[in-house]
Design an enzyme around this catalytic site. Structure first.
Site, short mmCIF file in Angstrom:
data_model
loop_
_atom_site.label_atom_id
_atom_site.label_comp_id
_atom_site.label_asym_id
_atom_site.label_seq_id
_atom_site.Cartn_x
_atom_site.Cartn_y
_atom_site.Cartn_z
N CYS A 81 -0.23 4.08 2.19
CA CYS A 81 -0.12 3.94 3.61
C CYS A 81 1.51 4.19 3.94
O CYS A 81 1.88 4.96 4.96
CB CYS A 81 -0.33 2.44 4.03
SG CYS A 81 -1.93 2.11 3.54
N ASP A 82 2.32 3.41 3.20
CA ASP A 82 3.88 3.62 3.54
C ASP A 82 4.74 4.30 2.85
O ASP A 82 5.85 4.31 3.16
CB ASP A 82 4.25 2.10 3.56
CG ASP A 82 3.28 0.96 4.51
OD1 ASP A 82 2.70 1.59 5.64
OD2 ASP A 82 3.15 -0.15 4.30
N CYS A 99 0.72 -1.36 0.06
CA CYS A 99 0.03 0.05 0.05
C CYS A 99 0.71 1.16 -0.06
O CYS A 99 1.46 1.64 0.96
CB CYS A 99 -0.85 0.12 1.18
SG CYS A 99 -1.76 1.56 1.63
#
Ligand SMILES: Cc1cc2nc3c(=O)[nH]c(=O)nc-3n(C[C@H](O)[C@H](O)[C@H](O)COP(=O)(O)OP(=O)(O)OC[C@H]3O[C@@H](n4cnc5c(N)ncnc54)[C@H](O)[C@@H]3O)c2cc1C
Length: 540
Positions: free
Chosen positions: A362-363, A359
């Protein structure tokens, strides 16, 4: 002419925030420890944020302090910016600027500190009141991570509910890389209790509360057999397909429950921005799903953090066993979607959360400032992830095992415009590292030669695997790729079992999922009233 002063909080947001702040009961002091030298833009962000918030409500009382000040010493603050929310009463600390997604968490923390109450369920509050020892919670977050605010909020709620025993620190991972390194936190959100890792990713409320009680990870919840609940329809999955189906089902008079093992919203909740859902030119995926869920709960129950683990069929009734309860239903709708496909290479599992991610929104933030990463894949997801990473300042290369991409043409053109390199005919064979990813081994598919490439991160974007385990248990027919086969009314080959959304394959989009969800609900209504298997009509 007098120049209009530029506002830090935009006019639209200002109006909403002002309305929320008007609900504050007690004043809340926020100690803001700032420095002129370190993390300058983030310190400046906090100064402006708190100055403008205090102008919107006289109940917000910012106190600006320097690192060596008496307050900083009293509360042991050594990093800047740090924000302490009502520190005389609560131990709630934001280490790093609450920017992006985290701004909402900070505001909610202030509002809850003012009210002295939280949105935790009665059951969670009861369980927390059994805590006898102190707990320190740390949650690592990033401003672009859609899962982080909810995890951070749970930790803040806990500190408010148990003010004498629980301290909470929300740590912005990018501004505090040394802390992230110390805790081996290389993806977000990650939660630590008394310095031990308890959760990777967002956890359901009840799981996190148990972790606070035990100061250890809770991985599975045993089936408790709390008795049956009689339903007309059980919907498995609270993505767009499941939520829409539930709205239509309840409105047509069917007693319905939606069971969701993760978080409400499915895949869309982790999509940063949606630009192709009619009615919304541009909307955050999480916001869109919050709106859908708000509408759905006007009609139906949604059980979040509850996994369907087993389903049996006896005569015309299904027994659905979940991690919490047991239900009976006349019909079952599977909207379980699909999950990211894994590469299945050495190092992938070992370094997940330590450089391996599925993701980018997200990261990705952790790799900005020119860290080197690869995106593995050649379809729309890989292209979108690579463009996102490039946009936030990551040094990104696509690794693809073929000599052309499957991504749509406009995405391919964007990759060229953004000068994103592509390694063609390259198959990832191994991910290497020590504590974190340090490199990968690639094989040239043409001549089978291998090479190593030093990288800091690997984003895997090679498509999805349908979540069809429950379907398999029921004998539901699937196609070669594992997607559930349905007729025009979304009936499967097993009577009483229906499927909609990504789990049925085809065009995987939100509009498709909501359309299919509504159609499935209409069919189920018809079939319960006039069972086709009793009146002789066979699903084609
Ligand atoms: C990164 C990304 C970006 C995207 N961007 C867009 C976009 O811009 N526009 C667009 O239209 N589409 C987009 N999509 C596609 C869109 O998200 C999907 O088509 C849509 O979410 C499908 O909805 P669904 O309800 O079928 O499944 P999902 O959204 O996948 O929801 C399925 C749910 O079922 C739950 N579940 C699974 N098994 C169980 C079980 N045993 N018990 C309980 N619950 C269970 C899962 O936890 C999940 O929440 C994107 C997808 C991704 C991954």
């Amino acid at each position: 002419m007098k120049q209009k002063k530029e506002l830090f909080i935009s006019e639209g947001t200002r109006k909403v925030v002002k309305e929320e702040l008007a609900k504050m009961k007690k004043a809340v002091t926020v100690i803001v420890v700032l420095s002129e030298e370190q993390n300058k833009p983030f310190n400046e962000f906090c100064r402006k944020l708190l100055t403008e918030l205090s102008a919107l409500s006289d109940k917000i009382k910012p106190v600006f302090d320097a690192p060596g000040s008496a307050a900083a010493k009293k509360y042991g603050v050594t990093r800047t910016p740090t924000l302490l929310v009502e520190p005389e009463r609560y131990a709630i600390r934001f280490t790093g600027a609450p920017a992006g997604e985290e701004a909402r968490t900070f505001l909610l923390a202030v509002l809850m500190a003012s009210a002295g109450t939280t949105g935790l369920s009665e059951q969670s509050r009861q369980r927390l009141s059994e805590l006898k020892e102190s707990r320190n919670i740390k949650v690592f977050v990033s401003p672009t991570c859609p899962y982080c605010p909810q995890q951070a909020l749970l930790a803040v709620c806990a500190a408010i509910e148990m003010e004498d025993l629980i301290s909470t620190e929300i740590i912005e991972i990018h501004e505090n890389k040394d802390l992230a390194k110390q805790y081996n936190a290389f993806s977000v959100p990650q939660a630590f209790i008394n310095d031990s890792l308890v959760g990777l990713g967002l956890q359901p409320e009840e799981v996190f509360i148990e972790e606070i009680l035990t100061a250890a990870p809770v991985t599975t919840k045993a089936y408790e057999g709390t008795g049956s609940t009689e339903m007309d329809l059980v919907v498995v999955g609270a993505g767009p397909a499941g939520l829409t189906a539930a709205i239509y089902a309840e409105r047509s008079g069917m007693k319905t429950v939606v069971i969701e093992k993760g978080n409400i919203g499915g895949q869309v909740a982790i999509t940063p921005v949606v630009e192709n859902y009619p009615g919304f030119t541009r909307i955050g995926g999480k916001t869109l799903m919050d709106m859908m869920a708000q509408q759905a709960i006007q009609y139906t129950e949604i059980h979040e953090g509850e996994e369907v683990v087993d389903i049996e069929r006896k005569d015309d009734l299904f027994t659905i066993r979940t991690s919490r309860a047991s239900y009976t239903a006349k019909a079952l709708l599977l909207t379980t979607g699909a999950q990211s496909r894994k590469l299945g290479v050495p190092g992938e599992q070992e370094f997940q959360g330590k450089g391996v991610s599925y993701c980018a929104s997200c990261d990705g933030y952790f790799f900005k400032d020119g860290k080197k990463v690869i995106v593995v894949g050649g379809g729309n997801t890989a292209a979108t992830e690579a463009l996102y990473l490039k946009n936030i300042g990551v040094d990104v290369t696509i690794v693809h095992r073929r000599d052309r991409l499957r991504a749509e043409l406009f995405l391919q053109e964007s990759l060229t415009e953004q000068h994103i390199p592509i390694l063609w005919n390259a198959e990832l064979k191994e991910i290497r590292g020590e504590k974190f990813v340090t490199g990968v081994v690639l094989e040239n598919v043409a001549d089978k030669t291998t090479s190593t490439l030093p990288v800091d991160g690997v984003f895997v974007a090679i498509g999805y695997v349908p979540s069809n385990e429950l379907a398999a248990k029921l004998g539901v027919a699937t196609d070669d790729e594992g997607y559930i086969m349905v007729d025009k009314g979304h009936r499967t080959n097993v009577k009483g079992v229906y499927a909609a959304g990504d789990i049925t394959g085809g065009f995987k989009q939100i509009v498709t999922a909501v359309g299919q969800g509504s159609l499935a609900a209409a069919t189920i209504f018809e079939d319960i009233a006039h069972p086709y298997w009793k009146i002789g009509t066979v699903a084609s």
